[in-house]
Write a protein that holds these residues in place. Structure first.
Motif, PDB file in Angstrom:
ATOM      1  N   UNK A 150       0.857  -1.180   0.000  1.00  0.00           N
ATOM      2  CA  UNK A 150       0.000   0.000   0.000  1.00  0.00           C
ATOM      3  C   UNK A 150       0.891   1.228   0.000  1.00  0.00           C
ATOM      4  N   UNK A 151       0.715   2.077  -0.986  1.00  0.00           N
ATOM      5  CA  UNK A 151       1.590   3.237  -1.100  1.00  0.00           C
ATOM      6  C   UNK A 151       0.791   4.522  -1.134  1.00  0.00           C
ATOM      7  N   UNK A 152       1.477   5.598  -0.917  1.00  0.00           N
ATOM      8  CA  UNK A 152       0.874   6.913  -1.016  1.00  0.00           C
ATOM      9  C   UNK A 152       1.929   7.864  -1.527  1.00  0.00           C
ATOM     10  N   UNK A 153       1.504   9.045  -1.959  1.00  0.00           N
ATOM     11  CA  UNK A 153       2.454  10.004  -2.494  1.00  0.00           C
ATOM     12  C   UNK A 153       2.486  11.229  -1.583  1.00  0.00           C
ATOM     13  N   UNK A 154       3.673  11.550  -1.101  1.00  0.00           N
ATOM     14  CA  UNK A 154       3.820  12.748  -0.285  1.00  0.00           C
ATOM     15  C   UNK A 154       4.943  13.584  -0.896  1.00  0.00           C
ATOM     16  N   UNK A 155       4.673  14.827  -1.155  1.00  0.00           N
ATOM     17  CA  UNK A 155       5.652  15.731  -1.779  1.00  0.00           C
ATOM     18  C   UNK A 155       6.241  15.128  -3.047  1.00  0.00           C
ATOM     19  N   UNK A 156       5.387  14.517  -3.838  1.00  0.00           N
ATOM     20  CA  UNK A 156       5.836  13.989  -5.113  1.00  0.00           C
ATOM     21  C   UNK A 156       6.601  12.681  -5.031  1.00  0.00           C
ATOM     22  N   UNK A 157       6.787  12.172  -3.817  1.00  0.00           N
ATOM     23  CA  UNK A 157       7.528  10.918  -3.690  1.00  0.00           C
ATOM     24  C   UNK A 157       6.604   9.811  -3.215  1.00  0.00           C
ATOM     25  N   UNK A 158       6.850   8.609  -3.687  1.00  0.00           N
ATOM     26  CA  UNK A 158       6.000   7.492  -3.303  1.00  0.00           C
ATOM     27  C   UNK A 158       6.597   6.772  -2.085  1.00  0.00           C
ATOM     28  N   UNK A 159       5.783   6.591  -1.073  1.00  0.00           N
ATOM     29  CA  UNK A 159       6.218   5.868   0.128  1.00  0.00           C
ATOM     30  C   UNK A 159       5.332   4.651   0.346  1.00  0.00           C
ATOM     31  N   UNK A 160       5.901   3.629   0.934  1.00  0.00           N
ATOM     32  CA  UNK A 160       5.109   2.464   1.312  1.00  0.00           C
ATOM     33  C   UNK A 160       4.698   2.617   2.778  1.00  0.00           C
ATOM     34  N   UNK A 161       3.425   2.364   3.024  1.00  0.00           N
ATOM     35  CA  UNK A 161       2.958   2.443   4.409  1.00  0.00           C
ATOM     36  C   UNK A 161       3.524   1.237   5.167  1.00  0.00           C
ATOM     37  N   UNK A 162       4.350   1.509   6.167  1.00  0.00           N
ATOM     38  CA  UNK A 162       4.945   0.398   6.914  1.00  0.00           C
ATOM     39  C   UNK A 162       5.001   0.738   8.397  1.00  0.00           C
ATOM     40  N   UNK A 163       5.568  -0.160   9.135  1.00  0.00           N
ATOM     41  CA  UNK A 163       5.600  -0.030  10.586  1.00  0.00           C
ATOM     42  C   UNK A 163       6.235   1.258  11.072  1.00  0.00           C
ATOM     43  N   UNK A 164       7.151   1.827  10.273  1.00  0.00           N
ATOM     44  CA  UNK A 164       7.828   3.021  10.772  1.00  0.00           C
ATOM     45  C   UNK A 164       6.900   4.228  10.850  1.00  0.00           C
ATOM     46  N   UNK A 165       5.750   4.148  10.175  1.00  0.00           N
ATOM     47  CA  UNK A 165       4.809   5.268  10.252  1.00  0.00           C
ATOM     48  C   UNK A 165       3.687   4.987  11.253  1.00  0.00           C
TER      49      UNK A 165
END
Lengths: 468, 363
Positions: A150-165
């Protein structure tokens, strides 16, 4: 004069003590007691019940020693030192969630964590800590055939939703007849979750694409249908039992590890206080207890002997609670235990002194017992309640500030004080009542309560001299 | 009946003197934090020539001036040793990327001495470690103790509510506990100065234990006072206190004896690593027993008799007359509204040993 109740309580106490002794008996008595004292073998075995050994802390028994090194991915950005602080906290949580308290975790030079866990062998410890738990959120891909991160885009960059968030403060709660796990996101996690859940909500209810899946170390631990947009806080509902919700919550917490850790060294270590030193101290403790029992018998005669018996009951009951709870015993726990033994003996001394006064006034044993208990009760109550108040506050502070030492002390002392009150009020009293009406009960010498000087209530000088 | 209350000046002066000595020791020398609270060095040593006992290694480290070292067995003839931070001659590799770079300095001296004593050995994993116990624990424990004191005071206040001025009992009990705690702190500051004794977690534990014991002991004596006053509300206060202390004396001594027996047994034949812990217990239990009789109960009497107020009245002089020999009446002192100053021996009752005590303390 023995009432049926007395006899019943007496039998109950005997039964409870027998049970406690069986539970407490070390599986390796030779270690603690002189070898020729006991029959050969590994102590008592009852049925298949494998009695787990007492949980002793690092200072008393040692455990496993792991050195973990932060192993950040090549593209890792951010403060490694800070991440390690969080990692330390997470490892602490994992260890505590497992029910092993009193672990010792230190930051070491070279981005390492040294972890010492009491009582576990290497394999258990590595399973618990060494394994890098990676918590990932995944969703079915748009055509519903596969599962992708599951990913999302923040400030133009794609991140994967993981435990660190994810904040590692998730907790279970009840929702009507089912249970839920509550979680909070951290950092950009709220934005990611908002996009991911918003996306899922585009699909109709019941569609597989509306599901959010959570994996811990590539193992599916939760799948839930998205019901609303989640940003800062969310809930995973529909857990069948509280245990299930609690387990999931634990897993989520464990997965909220900010940086992967790699085990670079592991070994089993002995007690920090020194194996030799601990064994010597255990022997000394036994000698001390025997000295206490002797003193009680010499000074108080028959009641002293009964109190010594009550002390055996008290010790085995307390140790049983420690073992079954289970409480991890450290030096501070032992200190609390010694103090509570002192208080248990003190309660008996208070009662006997009062009883002696009543006997010297010429009362019968039965009424002297009742009066002695009644008059000693206020002081036992007040002193024990203030000790319990201290325990409560120490426990609260220990918990707040993560001072497991203070917490452990408070917990063991509170258990000890509660049992000591039971021991003084119920056990000693029952033992005394059992001898009422027998021939020995009429012998005042056995109670050290001859009427020495008629007309005098107490003979303080004689008592003081006897006490030295 | 023994007359305790009549000699309250002796008790209170003695207690105050001891207390002052403890505070002075604490202020002068301060407590030395053990390795649990500070960062330190850690290394692993494997003896390859012959088997080595943990206790021998401990005494060897002690001889090398590292009595603080924490030694743990870690498998076959291998030990993990933690010491205070060792001086190094060259900068160790702190990047953490590769294996730790060879370090010259104090550690090599230790290694050489151990080799001489126990034969061939290999050393590995030399590293700097952070404290195992947050240094905040001392602060937090103090906070906890203060909070606990307040609640105990309130509880005793409530439990003695049927007596006149029940708050005095709680206050006296807490003052006695503080006295005991400071004696231990002072003793360890002194031991730290003389023998380099450090404060470890065992010390904190023992201190908490002593506080628990002290309150417990005081309440037992107070309970007797409560009972004696309830039985005879017109009994003179001193008499009630004397009777109560006499009646509980045997019990106080016996209870302390029980704890002391256990602790002495452990001191004599128990392990060396918990010696500090046991010393605190021993001194603390003695102080706790004494303070119930010598401080808590005596304070009650002194308060009841308004001793402090009477001194103030008897010895207050207006500023400006400080050098004068003439004794002013309290009324006159009030009239002049001068700042009360207290001078030398007059501050204390004539037969008071306080001054002698202070002098001894200063010596």
């Amino acid at each position: 004069m023995r009432s049926t109740t007395t006899v019943l309580i007496f039998l109950g106490v005997l039964f409870l003590t027998g049970f406690a002794l069986i539970a407490v008996w070390p599986s390796d008595p030779d270690r603690y007691l002189p070898g020729d004292f006991w029959p050969e073998g590994r102590g008592i075995k009852v049925g298949d019940w494998e009695r787990e050994t007492m949980r002793l802390g690092l200072d008393l028994r040692g455990g496993s020693y792991l050195v973990l090194q932060a192993d950040p991915p090549a593209d890792y950005q951010g403060d490694l030192g800070q991440a390690l602080d969080v990692a330390k906290e997470v490892v602490e949580r994992r260890v505590n969630a497992f029910g092993v308290s009193e672990a010792e975790i230190t930051k070491t030079s070279g981005n390492r964590l040294t972890v010492e866990v009491p009582g576990l062998d290497i394999n258990e410890a590595t399973d618990l800590i060494g394994k890098t738990a990676r918590l990932e959120f995944r969703v079915p891909n748009p055509d519903g055939t596969d599962v992708i991160p599951a990913t999302g885009v923040v400030d133009g960059q794609t991140y994967t939703m993981s435990g660190q968030y994810l904040k590692n403060n998730t907790f279970p709660s009840q929702q009507g007849t089912t249970y839920a796990v509550n979680f909070e996101t951290t950092g950009i996690g709220s934005k990611l979750m908002e996009q991911i859940t918003g996306n899922a909500l585009r699909y109709p209810e019941g569609d597989t694409r509306r599901y959010l899946l959570i994996y811990l170390d590539d193992e599916l631990i939760s799948q839930a249908q998205v019901q609303s947009v989640i940003s800062d806080q969310g809930q995973i509902t529909g857990q069948e039992s509280f245990t299930a919700a609690k387990n999931l919550s634990k897993q989520l917490n464990a997965g909220a590890l900010p940086v992967p850790l790699k085990t670079i060294q592991s070994s089993e270590v002995s007690a920090t206080l020194g194996e030799d030193s601990v064994l010597d101290s255990v022997h000394a403790g036994i000698v001390g207890l025997i000295a206490v029992a002797l003193f009680m018998i010499l000074y108080y005669r028959l009641p002293g002997a009964l109190a010594a018996a009550a002390l055996v009951v008290y010790t085995s009951l307390t140790l049983m609670v420690f073992k079954l709870w289970p409480v991890t015993l450290t030096l501070s726990g032992i200190a609390a235990f010694v103090l509570s033994v002192g208080m248990a003996v003190d309660a008996n001394i208070l009662i006997f002194e009062r009883m002696k006064e009543e006997l010297r006034r010429g009362r019968t044993l039965n009424s002297a017992i009742d009066l002695g208990f009644r008059r000693a009760w206020t002081s036992i109550r007040d002193s024990n309640i203030s000790t319990l108040i201290t325990c409560l506050i120490l426990y609260y502070f220990g918990n707040q500030f993560g001072a497991s030492l203070v917490k452990g002390f408070a917990l063991t002392l509170a258990i000890g004080v509660l049992i000591s009150m039971f021991s003084a009020i119920t056990v000693t009293r029952t033992f005394l009542k059992m001898i009422v009406g027998t021939r020995i009960a009429r012998n005042h010498w056995l109670f050290n309560a001859e009427e020495r000087r008629s007309g005098r209530v107490v003979a303080p000088k004689a008592e003081a001299a006897g006490g030295k | 009946m023994l007359d305790f209350a009549g000699k309250r000046w002796w008790y209170l002066s003695f207690s105050l003197a001891i207390f002052l000595v403890a505070v002075i020791c604490l202020a002068l020398f301060q407590l030395k934090a053990g390795i649990e609270f500070t960062s330190g060095s850690s290394f692993t040593i494997e003896f390859t020539e012959r088997p080595v006992e943990q206790s021998d290694l401990r005494s060897a480290m002690s001889d090398l001036g590292h009595g603080e070292a924490r030694i743990q067995g870690a498998g076959e003839n291998t030990f993990i040793i933690r010491t205070r931070e060792l001086q190094v001659a060259s900068t160790p590799d702190t990047t953490g990327a590769g294996p730790t770079a060879p370090v010259q300095g104090e550690i090599d001296g230790i290694e050489a001495s151990l080799r001489e004593r126990f034969g061939e050995l290999t050393r590995r994993d030399f590293s700097t470690v952070s404290s195992t116990v947050s240094s905040e624990i001392a602060r937090n424990a103090t906070l906890a103790v203060v909070a606990a004191s307040v609640f105990i005071l309130l509880y005793i206040w409530w439990a003695f509510r049927h007596l006149p001025r029940p708050y005095r009992y709680g206050t006296a009990a807490i003052i006695a506990v503080l006295h005991d705690a400071f004696i231990i702190l002072g003793l360890f500051a002194l031991l730290g100065e003389i023998r380099g004794t450090e404060v470890d977690t065992g010390f904190i534990t023992a201190l908490l234990t002593v506080i628990g014991f002290s309150v417990h002991d005081t309440i037992v004596v107070f309970d007797r006072i409560r009972e004696n006053i309830s039985n005879d509300p017109y009994i003179p206060f001193e008499e009630a206190v004397n009777a109560s202390m006499t009646e509980t004396l045997a019990r106080s001594i016996n209870t302390s004896l029980v704890v002391v027996l256990t602790v002495v047994a452990m001191l004599l034949i128990g392990g060396v690593t918990i010696r500090n812990f046991l010393i605190v217990l021993l001194v603390g239990v003695a102080a706790g027993t004494y303070s119930s009789i010598g401080i808590a109960s005596q304070l009650l009497v002194a308060w009841e008799r308004n001793d402090i107020g009477r001194w103030f009245q008897a010895h207050a002089r207006p500023v400006g007359h400080a050098g004068g020999r003439a004794r002013l009446t309290p009324a006159l002192a009030n009239e002049k509204r001068g700042l009360a100053v207290f001078r030398g021996p007059l501050f204390f009752p004539r037969n008071s040993p306080i001054l002698a005590g202070v002098k001894v303390a200063l010596w």
